[in-house]
Design a protein around this motif. Structure first.
Motif, short mmCIF file in Angstrom:
data_model
loop_
_atom_site.label_atom_id
_atom_site.label_comp_id
_atom_site.label_asym_id
_atom_site.label_seq_id
_atom_site.Cartn_x
_atom_site.Cartn_y
_atom_site.Cartn_z
N PRO A 1 56.62 -37.75 -3.47
CA PRO A 1 57.93 -37.88 -4.29
C PRO A 1 57.95 -38.86 -5.39
CG PRO A 1 58.25 -38.62 -2.30
CD PRO A 1 56.94 -38.29 -2.07
N GLU A 2 56.90 -38.92 -6.16
CA GLU A 2 56.47 -39.93 -7.15
C GLU A 2 56.26 -39.26 -8.64
OE1 GLU A 2 53.04 -41.73 -5.73
OE2 GLU A 2 53.86 -42.77 -3.78
N ARG A 3 56.63 -39.93 -9.60
CA ARG A 3 56.56 -39.51 -10.76
C ARG A 3 55.19 -38.75 -11.17
NH1 ARG A 3 58.53 -42.89 -15.70
NH2 ARG A 3 60.43 -42.98 -14.13
N ASP A 4 54.18 -39.58 -11.12
CA ASP A 4 52.87 -39.02 -11.45
C ASP A 4 52.53 -37.74 -10.51
OD1 ASP A 4 52.68 -40.98 -13.24
OD2 ASP A 4 51.25 -42.13 -12.30
N ALA A 5 52.72 -37.99 -9.11
CA ALA A 5 52.34 -36.83 -8.35
C ALA A 5 52.87 -35.50 -8.75
CB ALA A 5 52.41 -37.20 -6.86
N LEU A 6 54.16 -35.65 -9.11
CA LEU A 6 54.95 -34.38 -9.28
C LEU A 6 54.78 -33.92 -10.61
CD1 LEU A 6 58.46 -35.08 -7.36
CD2 LEU A 6 56.67 -33.17 -7.15
N ARG A 7 54.33 -34.76 -11.52
CA ARG A 7 53.76 -34.29 -12.93
C ARG A 7 52.49 -33.61 -12.62
NH1 ARG A 7 53.00 -38.89 -15.38
NH2 ARG A 7 55.17 -39.45 -16.12
N GLU A 8 51.64 -33.97 -11.96
CA GLU A 8 50.66 -33.05 -11.49
C GLU A 8 50.86 -31.93 -10.73
OE1 GLU A 8 46.96 -33.97 -11.93
OE2 GLU A 8 48.37 -34.68 -13.64
N ALA A 9 51.93 -31.69 -9.89
CA ALA A 9 52.23 -30.71 -9.09
C ALA A 9 52.64 -29.63 -9.98
CB ALA A 9 53.31 -31.07 -8.12
N ALA A 10 53.66 -29.96 -11.19
CA ALA A 10 54.26 -29.21 -12.26
C ALA A 10 52.83 -28.53 -12.91
CB ALA A 10 54.98 -29.96 -13.14
N TYR A 11 51.82 -29.51 -13.08
CA TYR A 11 50.70 -28.78 -13.84
C TYR A 11 49.91 -27.77 -13.07
CZ TYR A 11 45.91 -28.41 -15.21
OH TYR A 11 44.43 -27.91 -15.30
N PHE A 12 49.66 -28.00 -11.58
CA PHE A 12 49.28 -26.95 -10.86
C PHE A 12 50.27 -25.47 -10.83
CE2 PHE A 12 47.40 -30.77 -8.58
CZ PHE A 12 46.20 -30.36 -8.89
N VAL A 13 51.65 -25.91 -10.46
CA VAL A 13 52.32 -24.75 -10.41
C VAL A 13 52.27 -23.87 -11.83
CG1 VAL A 13 54.95 -23.88 -10.63
CG2 VAL A 13 54.13 -25.68 -9.13
N GLU A 14 52.41 -24.39 -13.07
CA GLU A 14 52.10 -23.84 -14.24
C GLU A 14 50.68 -23.25 -14.51
OE1 GLU A 14 53.06 -26.77 -17.08
OE2 GLU A 14 55.12 -26.91 -16.26
N ARG A 15 49.65 -23.71 -14.16
CA ARG A 15 48.40 -23.29 -14.15
C ARG A 15 48.05 -22.05 -13.14
NH1 ARG A 15 42.85 -24.82 -14.50
NH2 ARG A 15 41.89 -22.62 -14.56
N LEU A 16 48.69 -22.22 -12.01
CA LEU A 16 48.59 -21.10 -10.99
C LEU A 16 49.34 -19.98 -11.53
CD1 LEU A 16 48.99 -23.01 -7.70
CD2 LEU A 16 46.90 -21.78 -8.38
N ALA A 17 50.29 -20.16 -12.13
CA ALA A 17 50.90 -18.93 -12.88
C ALA A 17 50.28 -18.32 -13.95
CB ALA A 17 52.57 -19.44 -13.36
N ALA A 18 49.83 -19.11 -14.77
CA ALA A 18 48.86 -18.72 -15.96
C ALA A 18 47.64 -17.83 -15.36
CB ALA A 18 48.68 -19.77 -16.84
N GLU A 19 47.31 -18.03 -14.08
CA GLU A 19 46.02 -17.54 -13.68
C GLU A 19 46.31 -16.41 -12.62
OE1 GLU A 19 42.87 -17.91 -14.50
OE2 GLU A 19 43.08 -19.84 -15.56
N GLU A 20 47.78 -16.37 -12.77
CA GLU A 20 48.29 -15.22 -11.68
C GLU A 20 47.91 -15.37 -10.20
OE1 GLU A 20 47.32 -11.49 -13.42
OE2 GLU A 20 48.70 -11.50 -14.99
N MET A 21 47.92 -16.50 -9.87
CA MET A 21 47.45 -16.92 -8.51
C MET A 21 48.90 -16.90 -7.62
SD MET A 21 44.28 -17.27 -8.18
CE MET A 21 42.88 -17.38 -9.28
N PRO A 22 48.78 -16.36 -6.43
CA PRO A 22 50.18 -16.37 -5.55
C PRO A 22 50.45 -17.71 -5.20
CG PRO A 22 48.26 -15.43 -4.22
CD PRO A 22 47.63 -15.76 -5.69
N LEU A 23 51.60 -18.26 -5.57
CA LEU A 23 51.91 -19.85 -5.21
C LEU A 23 52.94 -19.37 -4.16
CD1 LEU A 23 52.52 -22.89 -5.59
CD2 LEU A 23 54.15 -22.16 -7.17
N ALA A 24 52.91 -20.05 -2.83
CA ALA A 24 53.72 -20.09 -1.69
C ALA A 24 54.78 -21.15 -1.81
CB ALA A 24 53.15 -19.97 -0.31
N GLY A 25 54.67 -22.14 -2.34
CA GLY A 25 55.51 -23.16 -2.65
C GLY A 25 54.82 -24.81 -2.74
#
Length: 459
Positions: free
Chosen positions: A276-300
């Motif tokens: 729950p830190e700014r940098d880590a959740l910024r990276e998490a947002a990057y992963f979420v967006e990248r997985l969506a762009a690659e059509e990878m199934p994100l569980a959470g």
């Protein structure tokens, strides 16, 4: 005039406008026989390795045959599972409750050994020996950029093809390179189709006298330039390697593409791990967006190392005010703190000015330090005052914890407002590192509890 609300109250009022995060239900994901691959990704230092191991252990003790593959070279996974060391061969973990019929194995990717296994499996013995002994191959297999990610794809494909396990949990490297293995097939294809490879491969493809003529005439200028830049022996090693690997290039691309499609399949689930830190959740947002762009199934999202408090109804502001009152015996529960003491009628005369009193000589006035270090037996050292100082210190620690909670809550709420579609589970911060199966079991239980450690918006 009504008093203004404290910052914590203002934050909670603002948080009511945010949608509460969806809760990630871990157990149904792990128990579903259709779930065959779980990939844990995230930035460095957020607990991906521990999360992957805890998920693997929980799934195994619920009856599944699990292998945990770590790409992180750290030894934490082996230590937490009671194994002396991990290598490229899955090793069974002892001490797992197998009453439900499950098993747990663990392994760590050995990049070079995986590359060697591919060569040995897809080339005849003579050609395999020539490749394995080639200096350029040895450099490439030991640390060429992107080789680790491609080998991770290969190993994942191998494990899935063997069908010895019904669940594979993958722990990825830290930082944004955690998703580099998604690019491995594309990068490999670009490398194999590159101009340099085609030029080096051309003589072998032409063959015979025509090949020699082509090499002597068409390649003389190119090899001369490359020889000066790279070194003649290095260039010769590369040409020999390319010629020996020619028949295997298509297989590399085919297998990598197949594994890429496997990651997109419904049986795969990606879990993004963050703190729950700014940098880590910024990276998490990057992963979420990248997985969506690659059509990878994100569980959470697994929000790890979240701080909590059993006394969160006591705000930081009230705790600090109470601590100040305890630290100054002249103030007893005055709402305005020391300002109330200064403005009290008892300290002023009828004209509103401070009481007229003979002013002490400067030298005789005790300083703040001397007041706080009176001789033993004075009021400063009574048991009551010692208890007050202890209580004041605890109140200040509580205030620091409440400020930390508020900061973590704001950071989480920004992420959930930006990605309301992502289900979240929160795991409390533990006082120490996890170093055994009991600790991993505890983490697994917390992962599956689905109970938010931080207050929900609007709570």
């Amino acid at each position: 005039m009504s008093p203004s609300p404290d910052p914590a109250a203002r934050h909670q009022e603002g948080a009511r406008h945010l949608s509460p995060a969806r809760v990630l239900d871990v157990d149904p994901l792990l128990e579903d026989p259709k779930t065959r691959i779980v990939v844990c990704c995230g930035s460095g230092g957020v607990g991906k390795t521990t999360t992957a191991a805890a998920l693997g252990l929980r799934a195994a003790e619920r009856g599944r045959k699990v292998v945990v593959l770590t790409i992180d070279p750290a030894r934490r996974l082996a230590q937490s599972m009671g194994i002396d060391s991990l290598d490229n061969t899955p090793r069974r973990v002892k001490g797992v409750d197998d009453s439900a019929g499950g098993e747990l194995h663990a392994m760590m990717l050995d990049m070079k050994r995986t590359f060697d296994e591919i060569v040995e499996a897809h080339a005849d013995p003579d050609r395999a020996a020539a490749i394995l002994g080639n200096p350029f191959y040895q450099s490439l297999s030991a640390g060429f950029a992107g080789t680790q990610e491609y080998m991770a794809m290969e190993k994942l494909g191998q494990l899935r093809a063997r069908d010895d396990w019904d669940l594979i949990v993958v722990d990825t490297p830290p930082s944004r390179s955690a998703l580099d293995f998604l690019d491995a097939p594309k990068r490999l294809g670009s490398f194999l189709d590159g101009k340099l490879i085609r030029v080096l491969l051309a003589p072998a493809k032409v063959g015979g006298r025509a090949g020699m003529k082509f090499l002597n005439v068409g390649m003389s200028m190119m090899t001369g330039v490359l020889g000066k830049v790279l070194g003649g022996q290095f260039l010769k090693d590369v040409q020999t390697f390319v010629a020996a690997m020619d028949s295997m290039f298509g297989g590399f691309r085919t297998r990598a593409d197949a594994t890429y499609k496997l990651l997109q399949a419904p049986g795969t689930a990606f879990l993004v791990v963050a703190a729950p830190e700014r940098d880590a959740l910024r990276e998490a947002a990057y992963f979420v967006e990248r997985l969506a762009a690659e059509e990878m199934p994100l569980a959470g999202l697994v929000l790890n190392r979240v701080h909590g408090s059993g006394a969160d109804r006591l705000s930081a502001e009230r705790a600090l005010a109470a601590a100040e009152n305890l630290e100054d015996p002249r103030i007893v529960d005055q709402d305005d703190g020391k300002a109330g003491l200064r403005n009290s009628p008892d300290t002023q005369d009828s004209s509103g000015s401070p009481e007229s009193a003979p002013e002490e000589p400067e030298a005789s006035r005790p300083t703040e330090t001397s007041q706080r270090t009176e001789a033993p037996g004075t009021a400063e050292d009574t048991p009551e005052r010692s208890a007050d100082r202890l209580a004041a210190g605890l109140l200040r620690l509580h205030a620091e914890r409440m400020h930390l909670l508020a900061r973590e809550q704001r950071t989480r709420d920004r992420f959930t407002a930006r990605h309301p579609e992502v289900a979240v589970t929160e795991v409390a911060a533990l006082p120490g590192d996890v170093h055994d199966l009991a600790g991993l079991r505890d983490i697994g239980a917390r992962l599956a509890a689905g109970r938010p450690e931080l207050p929900e918006p609007g709570a």
